[in-house]
Design a protein around this motif. Structure first.
Motif, mmCIF file in Angstrom:
data_model
loop_
_atom_site.group_PDB
_atom_site.id
_atom_site.type_symbol
_atom_site.label_atom_id
_atom_site.label_comp_id
_atom_site.label_asym_id
_atom_site.label_seq_id
_atom_site.Cartn_x
_atom_site.Cartn_y
_atom_site.Cartn_z
ATOM 1 N N SER A 271 0.904 -1.053 -0.007
ATOM 2 C CA SER A 271 0.088 -0.125 0.210
ATOM 3 C C SER A 271 0.820 1.335 -0.064
ATOM 4 N N VAL A 272 0.486 2.359 -0.714
ATOM 5 C CA VAL A 272 1.187 3.546 -0.877
ATOM 6 C C VAL A 272 1.359 4.017 0.582
ATOM 7 N N ALA A 273 0.135 4.228 1.149
ATOM 8 C CA ALA A 273 -0.167 4.855 2.434
ATOM 9 C C ALA A 273 0.760 4.173 3.532
ATOM 10 N N ASP A 274 0.697 2.744 3.426
ATOM 11 C CA ASP A 274 1.669 2.094 4.536
ATOM 12 C C ASP A 274 3.059 2.215 4.307
ATOM 13 N N PRO B 133 16.076 3.755 -0.910
ATOM 14 C CA PRO B 133 16.172 2.851 -1.909
ATOM 15 C C PRO B 133 15.191 1.315 -1.802
ATOM 16 N N LEU B 134 14.576 1.245 -2.994
ATOM 17 C CA LEU B 134 13.704 -0.060 -3.065
ATOM 18 C C LEU B 134 14.187 -1.128 -3.333
ATOM 19 N N VAL B 135 13.641 -2.330 -3.073
ATOM 20 C CA VAL B 135 14.085 -3.500 -3.180
ATOM 21 C C VAL B 135 13.092 -4.380 -3.733
ATOM 22 N N LEU B 136 13.726 -5.262 -4.961
ATOM 23 C CA LEU B 136 12.906 -6.212 -5.481
ATOM 24 C C LEU B 136 13.036 -7.597 -5.010
ATOM 25 N N PHE C 53 3.720 -1.738 -12.053
ATOM 26 C CA PHE C 53 4.512 -0.541 -12.264
ATOM 27 C C PHE C 53 3.979 0.752 -11.641
ATOM 28 N N LYS C 54 2.611 0.935 -12.089
ATOM 29 C CA LYS C 54 2.080 2.181 -11.327
ATOM 30 C C LYS C 54 2.039 2.326 -9.882
ATOM 31 N N ARG C 55 2.022 1.062 -9.181
ATOM 32 C CA ARG C 55 2.304 1.348 -7.737
ATOM 33 C C ARG C 55 3.729 1.670 -7.294
ATOM 34 N N LEU C 56 4.395 1.024 -8.065
ATOM 35 C CA LEU C 56 5.978 1.333 -7.883
ATOM 36 C C LEU C 56 6.198 2.891 -8.054
ATOM 37 N N GLU C 57 5.601 3.424 -8.990
ATOM 38 C CA GLU C 57 5.825 4.794 -9.397
ATOM 39 C C GLU C 57 5.273 5.555 -8.349
ATOM 40 N N GLU C 58 4.021 5.156 -7.910
ATOM 41 C CA GLU C 58 3.378 5.805 -6.715
ATOM 42 C C GLU C 58 4.095 5.901 -5.568
ATOM 43 N N ILE C 59 4.879 5.005 -5.214
ATOM 44 C CA ILE C 59 5.721 4.737 -3.934
ATOM 45 C C ILE C 59 6.841 5.673 -4.044
ATOM 46 N N THR C 60 7.701 5.769 -5.288
ATOM 47 C CA THR C 60 8.677 6.335 -5.463
ATOM 48 C C THR C 60 8.463 7.760 -5.387
ATOM 49 N N GLN C 61 7.291 8.221 -5.664
ATOM 50 C CA GLN C 61 6.939 9.605 -5.672
ATOM 51 C C GLN C 61 6.895 9.982 -4.161
ATOM 52 N N ILE C 62 6.515 9.321 -3.412
ATOM 53 C CA ILE C 62 6.218 9.895 -1.770
ATOM 54 C C ILE C 62 7.388 9.442 -0.906
ATOM 55 N N HIS D 152 12.265 2.149 -12.706
ATOM 56 C CA HIS D 152 11.425 2.663 -11.734
ATOM 57 C C HIS D 152 12.123 3.046 -10.447
ATOM 58 N N LYS D 153 13.306 3.085 -10.142
ATOM 59 C CA LYS D 153 14.057 3.028 -8.992
ATOM 60 C C LYS D 153 14.405 2.054 -7.830
ATOM 61 N N ILE D 154 14.232 0.748 -8.620
ATOM 62 C CA ILE D 154 14.396 -0.284 -7.830
ATOM 63 C C ILE D 154 16.045 -0.445 -7.895
ATOM 64 N N LYS D 155 16.678 -0.579 -6.608
ATOM 65 C CA LYS D 155 18.310 -0.258 -6.577
ATOM 66 C C LYS D 155 18.504 -1.720 -6.188
#
Length: 281
Positions: free
Chosen positions: A154-157, A202-205, A189-198, A222-225
């Motif tokens: 969840s973006v909020a979480d 560094p995000l992990v896959l 990918f839309k959810r990934l974009e939403e998370i990177t905007q807020i 989309h900023k997975i590092k």
């Protein structure tokens, strides 16, 4: 370059578009094969072992081998505990000298995940180690643990969690799964974009084995590092060892060890090239 923290390795990426591979290892030959590939390609690398695999690779044995290999390497190496669930194992990894640990509190409600993650951060700070955490649930099974259903982050979480923990890396669930895929994953990918905007973290896959090269490249754009790879390595090893067994009934023990090293080397090299981290070490 030697042993570095996860925070150090990921911060070097900056605004560049590449990811660092985090490769699960189970014995000394896998460690050697992974380092060989990374050194050849001059790439940073993350060596990791999951708590769910410690029945096969006890931490007090595999940990020192990983750390020794990192300290002797010519490229930056993070030694990381993957999917740490118990405080005892996390503490053991830190005491051994791991430069990074993951606390997987994804099975808990958000508030408890935050509280326990902050406890791990306090533990890690004493050792100068980094901390990865997880929000949402990556499906499938990690090691000997029971398989879980996927729960997209969840973006909020993600926002609440990061604001209250400031972890060094955050694993999110966007449609991948640990182990084998029963069908082609549909990455969010839309959810990934939403998370990177807020959140600026560094995000992990997780659950990378089985994705296509284009999937990986899209995630990295989309900023997975940090990208975790386990099943692909283990499967390549099983295949290589099987090929050696078919060729002759008179193989030596050391021929099988060579097969493990070579299979790991091949898989790690292939993924480093996909992730674009060559010559970044």
């Amino acid at each position: 370059m030697s042993l570095v923290t996860l925070e150090n390795a990921l911060s070097k990426i900056g605004k560049e578009s590449y990811g660092i591979g985090a490769f699960n290892v189970a014995n000394m030959e896998m460690v050697m094969g992974a380092i060989k590939a990374a050194e050849e390609l001059k790439s940073p690398i993350i060596l990791q072992v999951a708590e769910g695999r410690l029945r096969y690779s006890p931490l007090h044995l595999i940990g020192p081998a990983m750390i020794a290999a990192a300290k002797a390497a010519s490229i930056p190496v993070v030694v990381h505990l993957d999917h740490g669930f118990s405080m005892e194992v996390i503490a053991q990894a830190l005491e051994l000298g791991f430069s990074s640990v993951m606390f997987d509190g994804s099975a808990y409600v958000l508030e408890k995940n935050i509280d326990m993650t902050n406890e791990v951060k306090k533990m890690a700070k004493k050792y100068g180690a980094s901390v990865e955490a997880e929000i949402g649930k990556v499906g499938g099974s990690e090691g000997d643990y029971k398989s879980v259903e996927m729960l997209i982050t969840s973006v909020a979480d993600a926002k609440t969690f990061y604001e209250n923990t400031q972890v060094d890396a955050l694993a999110i669930a966007i449609g991948t799964a640990h182990g084998h895929y029963k069908e082609q994953p549909k990455l969010q990918f839309k959810r990934l974009e939403e998370i990177t905007q807020i959140i600026d973290c560094p995000l992990v896959l997780h659950g990378g084995s089985g994705l296509t090269p284009d999937d990986f490249k899209n995630c990295i754009q989309h900023k997975i590092k940090k990208v975790n790879i386990a099943t692909a390595s283990f499967e390549n090893i099983a295949h290589k060892v099987g090929e050696v067994a078919k060729r002759s009934k008179n193989n030596t023990f050391f021929q099988y060890l060579d097969a493990v090293l070579e299979a790991t080397y091949e898989n790690v090299k292939n993924h480093i090239l996909i992730f674009g981290s060559q010559n970044k070490g």
